[in-house]
Design a protein around this motif. Structure first.
Motif, mmCIF file in Angstrom:
data_model
loop_
_atom_site.group_PDB
_atom_site.id
_atom_site.type_symbol
_atom_site.label_atom_id
_atom_site.label_comp_id
_atom_site.label_asym_id
_atom_site.label_seq_id
_atom_site.Cartn_x
_atom_site.Cartn_y
_atom_site.Cartn_z
ATOM 1 N N LEU A 1 0.835 -1.194 0.000
ATOM 2 C CA LEU A 1 0.000 0.000 0.000
ATOM 3 C C LEU A 1 0.873 1.248 0.000
ATOM 4 C CD1 LEU A 1 -2.672 -0.909 2.728
ATOM 5 C CD2 LEU A 1 -3.043 -0.831 0.267
ATOM 6 N N THR A 2 0.329 2.344 -0.503
ATOM 7 C CA THR A 2 0.979 3.642 -0.392
ATOM 8 C C THR A 2 0.631 4.256 0.962
ATOM 9 O OG1 THR A 2 -0.913 4.805 -1.305
ATOM 10 C CG2 THR A 2 0.744 4.001 -2.879
ATOM 11 N N PRO A 3 1.417 5.231 1.449
ATOM 12 C CA PRO A 3 1.055 5.909 2.694
ATOM 13 C C PRO A 3 -0.339 6.535 2.674
ATOM 14 C CG PRO A 3 3.344 6.320 2.209
ATOM 15 C CD PRO A 3 2.789 5.584 1.022
ATOM 16 N N ASP A 4 -0.770 7.077 1.538
ATOM 17 C CA ASP A 4 -2.132 7.614 1.458
ATOM 18 C C ASP A 4 -3.165 6.537 1.748
ATOM 19 O OD1 ASP A 4 -1.928 10.312 1.111
ATOM 20 O OD2 ASP A 4 -2.352 10.316 -1.047
ATOM 21 N N ARG A 5 -2.968 5.349 1.171
ATOM 22 C CA ARG A 5 -3.929 4.268 1.377
ATOM 23 C C ARG A 5 -3.802 3.682 2.778
ATOM 24 N NH1 ARG A 5 -3.648 -0.039 -3.184
ATOM 25 N NH2 ARG A 5 -5.482 -0.792 -2.044
ATOM 26 N N LEU A 6 -2.601 3.696 3.341
ATOM 27 C CA LEU A 6 -2.438 3.273 4.732
ATOM 28 C C LEU A 6 -3.219 4.202 5.654
ATOM 29 C CD1 LEU A 6 1.391 2.514 4.676
ATOM 30 C CD2 LEU A 6 -0.416 0.819 5.014
ATOM 31 N N ALA A 7 -3.126 5.509 5.410
ATOM 32 C CA ALA A 7 -3.857 6.474 6.221
ATOM 33 C C ALA A 7 -5.362 6.255 6.110
ATOM 34 C CB ALA A 7 -3.496 7.898 5.790
ATOM 35 N N ALA A 8 -5.824 5.954 4.898
ATOM 36 C CA ALA A 8 -7.257 5.721 4.702
ATOM 37 C C ALA A 8 -7.713 4.478 5.466
ATOM 38 C CB ALA A 8 -7.560 5.574 3.210
ATOM 39 N N ALA A 9 -6.911 3.419 5.436
ATOM 40 C CA ALA A 9 -7.266 2.199 6.171
ATOM 41 C C ALA A 9 -7.269 2.450 7.673
ATOM 42 C CB ALA A 9 -6.294 1.074 5.819
ATOM 43 N N LEU A 10 -6.317 3.237 8.151
ATOM 44 C CA LEU A 10 -6.265 3.565 9.572
ATOM 45 C C LEU A 10 -7.462 4.422 9.976
ATOM 46 C CD1 LEU A 10 -2.444 4.242 9.867
ATOM 47 C CD2 LEU A 10 -3.692 2.431 11.065
ATOM 48 N N ALA A 11 -7.882 5.317 9.097
ATOM 49 C CA ALA A 11 -9.049 6.159 9.391
ATOM 50 C C ALA A 11 -10.292 5.314 9.607
ATOM 51 C CB ALA A 11 -9.273 7.158 8.254
ATOM 52 N N VAL A 12 -10.452 4.287 8.784
ATOM 53 C CA VAL A 12 -11.602 3.390 8.938
ATOM 54 C C VAL A 12 -11.491 2.598 10.240
ATOM 55 C CG1 VAL A 12 -12.775 1.377 7.982
ATOM 56 C CG2 VAL A 12 -12.005 3.211 6.460
ATOM 57 N N ALA A 13 -10.308 2.063 10.517
ATOM 58 C CA ALA A 13 -10.125 1.242 11.711
ATOM 59 C C ALA A 13 -10.298 2.049 12.995
ATOM 60 C CB ALA A 13 -8.746 0.590 11.689
ATOM 61 N N LEU A 14 -9.829 3.290 12.987
ATOM 62 C CA LEU A 14 -9.923 4.137 14.176
ATOM 63 C C LEU A 14 -11.232 4.912 14.239
ATOM 64 C CD1 LEU A 14 -6.761 3.605 13.955
ATOM 65 C CD2 LEU A 14 -6.500 5.817 15.085
ATOM 66 N N ASP A 15 -11.964 4.908 13.123
ATOM 67 C CA ASP A 15 -13.230 5.640 13.023
ATOM 68 C C ASP A 15 -13.018 7.133 13.335
ATOM 69 O OD1 ASP A 15 -15.919 5.993 12.491
ATOM 70 O OD2 ASP A 15 -16.550 5.583 14.563
#
Length: 288
Positions: free
Chosen positions: A208-222
């Motif tokens: 994953l790219t850092p942008d997509r990592l951030a997006a996945a973390l946003a979902v996980a952390l809500d």
């Protein structure tokens, strides 16, 4: 059923390997400097034997390795330095050879065999070379970047403020793996010695790219999470070693055949970054 010694058994990779081997039905001899630690007690409760061992005490390694069939070997420069890491790895391999251990699985780093110039990759490669020359049947597994690091250190600090602080451009892909998958793959290599002996395998479960990592973390952390590229000079002010690693990630990159690994080794769960992120107890982590 094999008797398998696991170094670093109270750490992330060693602990995951020990648990995977116990699930397979093997006897696990967990080697640690801290046999009374909570992590060691937890392994004992799962059925592992706990043995004191110290890389700076060759005698303790000889006692701990006596009578084992195979060894999972992990080393680290963090807490010491790269010179100590190489010395520890050489001492461990020599002790295993003297104890007539039949197979060593050493966990290195993806691309450590490519002259990266990253100090803690080069120290691991020096251990790989000693292992190949030792005469003991060997396997090297070489993990990509650790997903587990995203729940610690400056990354965790940034997440508290809604920032995914990572020293890479937003669009640069990075291959990743979690400790649980490293342990499962190591256990597979130890269980299937004939198939894996004499092989070096880079391993990763996602890219994953850092942008997509951030997006996945946003979902996980809500909560909203945005990537922020930490300057390499900031990293360099804390560690030249880590700065060299992130510079390599951003320029050369870690190419690992994720789809090929998933296809060839379906016994490993191969967690995606989303799987891993959603499994973390972020409330507890962020409250620390």
């Amino acid at each position: 059923m094999l008797t398998i010694a696991v170094t670093g058994a109270t750490g992330a990779q060693g602990g995951a390997t020990a648990r995977a081997l116990l699930t397979m039905g093997h006897r696990v001899r967990a080697l640690t400097r801290f046999p009374d630690s909570p992590a060691a007690v937890a392994l004992r409760d799962l059925g592992a034997e706990i043995h004191h061992a110290d890389f700076d005490d060759r005698g303790s390694l000889g006692v701990a390795l006596a009578g084992v069939d195979s060894l999972f070997a992990v080393t680290t420069p963090f807490g010491t330095d790269t010179t100590a890491e190489t010395r520890h790895g050489v001492t461990l391999i020599d002790a295993a050879g003297a104890a007539h251990v039949g197979h060593i699985v050493f966990t290195s780093a993806a691309h450590a065999d490519r002259a990266t110039g990253i100090p803690h990759y080069d120290s691991k490669f020096a251990i790989e070379e000693h292992l190949r020359a030792s005469g003991v049947p060997w396997t090297v597994i070489a993990p990509a970047a650790f997903m587990d690091n995203y729940a610690t250190g400056w990354t965790l600090d940034g997440l508290r403020d809604g920032t995914f602080a990572w020293p890479m451009p937003a669009d640069r892909p990075l291959t990743l793996i979690c400790a649980e998958d490293i342990g499962a793959f190591a256990a597979l290599a130890l269980d299937r010695r004939a198939e894996f002996a004499g092989r070096r395998i880079d391993i990763a479960a996602d890219e994953l790219t850092p942008d997509r990592l951030a997006a996945a973390l946003a979902v996980a952390l809500d909560r909203p999470i945005a990537h922020h590229e930490v300057p390499l000079d900031y990293v360099r002010g804390h560690s030249e070693d880590l700065a060299a690693m992130f510079d390599y990630f951003a320029t050369v990159g870690l190419d690992v055949d994720v789809s090929g690994l998933r296809r060839e080794y379906p016994d490993v769960a191969w967690h995606s970054f989303t799987d891993w992120a959603e499994a973390q107890n972020w409330s507890a982590l962020l409250a620390r």
